[in-house]
Design a protein around this motif. Structure first.
Motif, PDB file in Angstrom:
ATOM      1  N   GLN A  46       0.625  -1.283   0.147  1.00 21.91           N
ATOM      2  CA  GLN A  46       0.124   0.034   0.012  1.00 21.91           C
ATOM      3  C   GLN A  46       0.848   1.315   0.115  1.00 21.91           C
ATOM      4  N   TYR A  47       2.138   1.082   0.271  1.00 22.46           N
ATOM      5  CA  TYR A  47       2.985   2.329   0.273  1.00 22.46           C
ATOM      6  C   TYR A  47       3.603   2.592  -1.074  1.00 22.46           C
ATOM      7  N   PRO A  48       3.915   3.878  -1.410  1.00 23.18           N
ATOM      8  CA  PRO A  48       4.248   4.034  -2.845  1.00 23.18           C
ATOM      9  C   PRO A  48       5.657   3.622  -3.200  1.00 23.18           C
ATOM     10  N   ILE A  49       5.994   3.359  -4.321  1.00 25.71           N
ATOM     11  CA  ILE A  49       7.504   2.956  -4.789  1.00 25.71           C
ATOM     12  C   ILE A  49       8.160   4.296  -4.785  1.00 25.71           C
ATOM     13  N   GLU A  50       9.223   4.236  -3.964  1.00 27.54           N
ATOM     14  CA  GLU A  50      10.391   5.515  -4.120  1.00 27.54           C
ATOM     15  C   GLU A  50      11.509   5.173  -4.890  1.00 27.54           C
ATOM     16  N   TRP A  51      12.032   4.064  -4.701  1.00 27.69           N
ATOM     17  CA  TRP A  51      13.126   3.615  -5.683  1.00 27.69           C
ATOM     18  C   TRP A  51      12.979   2.293  -6.512  1.00 27.69           C
ATOM     19  N   ARG A  52      13.571   2.062  -7.686  1.00 24.80           N
ATOM     20  CA  ARG A  52      13.624   1.050  -8.090  1.00 24.80           C
ATOM     21  C   ARG A  52      15.018   0.355  -8.087  1.00 24.80           C
ATOM     22  N   PHE A  53      15.617  -0.591  -7.748  1.00 21.47           N
ATOM     23  CA  PHE A  53      16.959  -0.914  -7.634  1.00 21.47           C
ATOM     24  C   PHE A  53      16.928  -1.995  -8.767  1.00 21.47           C
ATOM     25  N   MET A  54      17.801  -1.930  -9.491  1.00 20.43           N
ATOM     26  CA  MET A  54      17.900  -2.475 -10.992  1.00 20.43           C
ATOM     27  C   MET A  54      19.217  -3.530 -10.976  1.00 20.43           C
ATOM     28  N   ARG A  55      19.981  -4.018  -9.859  1.00 21.07           N
ATOM     29  CA  ARG A  55      21.066  -4.849 -10.191  1.00 21.07           C
ATOM     30  C   ARG A  55      21.065  -5.955  -9.299  1.00 21.07           C
ATOM     31  N   ARG A  56      20.805  -7.248  -9.801  1.00 21.50           N
ATOM     32  CA  ARG A  56      20.634  -8.505  -9.198  1.00 21.50           C
ATOM     33  C   ARG A  56      22.054  -8.748  -8.576  1.00 21.50           C
ATOM     34  N   GLY A  57      22.124  -8.977  -7.624  1.00 21.02           N
ATOM     35  CA  GLY A  57      23.624  -9.467  -6.717  1.00 21.02           C
ATOM     36  C   GLY A  57      24.250  -8.426  -6.119  1.00 21.02           C
ATOM     37  N   MET A  58      23.425  -7.095  -6.222  1.00 18.72           N
ATOM     38  CA  MET A  58      24.082  -6.143  -5.500  1.00 18.72           C
ATOM     39  C   MET A  58      23.788  -6.142  -4.025  1.00 18.72           C
ATOM     40  N   PRO A  59      24.843  -5.788  -3.233  1.00 16.39           N
ATOM     41  CA  PRO A  59      24.803  -5.783  -1.654  1.00 16.39           C
ATOM     42  C   PRO A  59      23.947  -4.706  -1.246  1.00 16.39           C
ATOM     43  N   VAL A  60      23.202  -5.055  -0.261  1.00 17.77           N
ATOM     44  CA  VAL A  60      22.581  -4.082   0.358  1.00 17.77           C
ATOM     45  C   VAL A  60      22.554  -4.479   1.996  1.00 17.77           C
ATOM     46  N   GLU A  61      22.316  -3.196   2.850  1.00 16.69           N
ATOM     47  CA  GLU A  61      22.192  -3.721   4.252  1.00 16.69           C
ATOM     48  C   GLU A  61      20.874  -3.467   4.749  1.00 16.69           C
ATOM     49  N   ILE A  62      20.316  -4.436   5.453  1.00 12.73           N
ATOM     50  CA  ILE A  62      19.029  -4.497   6.006  1.00 12.73           C
ATOM     51  C   ILE A  62      19.265  -3.614   7.444  1.00 12.73           C
ATOM     52  N   THR A  63      18.383  -2.715   7.342  1.00 11.54           N
ATOM     53  CA  THR A  63      18.713  -1.867   8.717  1.00 11.54           C
ATOM     54  C   THR A  63      17.235  -1.971   9.581  1.00 11.54           C
ATOM     55  N   ALA A  64      16.242  -2.281   9.060  1.00 15.15           N
ATOM     56  CA  ALA A  64      15.055  -2.885   9.856  1.00 15.15           C
ATOM     57  C   ALA A  64      14.169  -3.878   9.219  1.00 15.15           C
ATOM     58  N   GLN A  65      13.182  -4.461  10.039  1.00 16.40           N
ATOM     59  CA  GLN A  65      12.241  -5.505   9.266  1.00 16.40           C
ATOM     60  C   GLN A  65      11.095  -5.307  10.089  1.00 16.40           C
ATOM     61  N   PHE A  66       9.918  -5.525   9.350  1.00 17.77           N
ATOM     62  CA  PHE A  66       8.648  -5.676  10.026  1.00 17.77           C
ATOM     63  C   PHE A  66       7.920  -6.762   9.154  1.00 17.77           C
ATOM     64  N   SER A  67       7.587  -7.737   9.674  1.00 19.58           N
ATOM     65  CA  SER A  67       6.733  -8.891   9.332  1.00 19.58           C
ATOM     66  C   SER A  67       7.682  -9.391   8.139  1.00 19.58           C
ATOM     67  N   GLN A  68       7.314  -9.511   6.960  1.00 22.23           N
ATOM     68  CA  GLN A  68       8.018 -10.028   5.606  1.00 22.23           C
ATOM     69  C   GLN A  68       8.547  -9.022   4.910  1.00 22.23           C
ATOM     70  N   TRP A  69       8.831  -7.741   5.424  1.00 28.22           N
ATOM     71  CA  TRP A  69       9.317  -6.449   4.742  1.00 28.22           C
ATOM     72  C   TRP A  69      10.791  -6.013   5.402  1.00 28.22           C
ATOM     73  N   ARG A  70      11.591  -5.776   4.712  1.00 27.98           N
ATOM     74  CA  ARG A  70      13.013  -5.372   4.991  1.00 27.98           C
ATOM     75  C   ARG A  70      13.381  -4.163   4.513  1.00 27.98           C
ATOM     76  N   LYS A  71      13.682  -3.331   5.528  1.00 27.91           N
ATOM     77  CA  LYS A  71      14.176  -1.953   4.916  1.00 27.91           C
ATOM     78  C   LYS A  71      15.761  -2.082   4.588  1.00 27.91           C
ATOM     79  N   ILE A  72      16.161  -1.663   3.414  1.00 30.71           N
ATOM     80  CA  ILE A  72      17.218  -1.854   2.930  1.00 30.71           C
ATOM     81  C   ILE A  72      17.983  -0.592   2.563  1.00 30.71           C
ATOM     82  N   ARG A  73      19.401  -0.531   2.507  1.00 24.98           N
ATOM     83  CA  ARG A  73      20.210   0.697   2.094  1.00 24.98           C
ATOM     84  C   ARG A  73      21.234   0.070   1.333  1.00 24.98           C
ATOM     85  N   ASP A  74      21.504   1.008   0.134  1.00 26.88           N
ATOM     86  CA  ASP A  74      22.643   0.456  -0.770  1.00 26.88           C
ATOM     87  C   ASP A  74      23.689   1.233  -0.326  1.00 26.88           C
TER      88      ASP A  74
END
Length: 158
Positions: A46-74
């Motif tokens: 229900q939340y709007p798309i803010e970014w679209r990450f376009m690189r499979r295999g790119m490392p990202v950092e999970i900074t938070a999680q809620f249920s089945q959702w992960r907040k990531i940072r590149d």
């Protein structure tokens, strides 16, 4: 109609696989599993798309999680919420700064294996206190921890 309502109610009462039950540390590094990942402003479709990450295999950092959702940072600081199915526990790095020399062993005087451009992604294999071994575009070697993004200071990777 009563059968449909009963089915919906039984699905709603089933607990979702909560991320909090994974006992995995926050923050942690993972990689993008998909070629394209929509990063949302919050943990849900229900939340709007803010970014679209376009690189499979790119490392990202999970900074938070809620249920089945992960907040990531590149590595450049872009962040957003993605569904857990879009990340993998595999480890990778992204070379930062200037072109770097991938070395045969973990030493400044070790012979070069390849020159690696900034922004290139590699597969993380292991780390010692100052260096990490990786595979980058078919070449295996060592980079100093300060030459890439994707591991924490002092983190042991085997």
């Amino acid at each position: 109609m009563a059968g449909i309502v009963a089915a919906v109610l039984s699905c709603a009462s089933q607990p979702a696989a909560a991320a909090e039950d994974t006992n995995l540390p926050i923050p942690r590094f993972v990689t993008l599993r998909s070629e394209e990942a929509n990063a949302r402003t919050g943990p849900g479709t229900q939340y709007p798309i803010e970014w679209r990450f376009m690189r499979r295999g790119m490392p990202v950092e999970i900074t938070a999680q809620f249920s089945q959702w992960r907040k990531i940072r590149d590595w450049q600081g872009a962040e957003g919420w993605v569904h857990q199915s879009l990340v993998s526990g595999r480890r990778a790095i992204v070379v930062t700064g200037i072109p770097r020399i991938l070395r045969r062993r973990a030493a400044d005087d070790a012979s070069p294996v390849a020159q690696v451009e900034a922004g290139v992604i590699g597969r993380l294999m292991e780390c010692d206190p100052g260096w990490c071994r990786m595979e980058v575009q078919g070449y295996r070697g060592w980079l100093k921890r300060t030459e890439f993004w994707g591991v924490y200071p002092g983190e042991k990777v085997e």
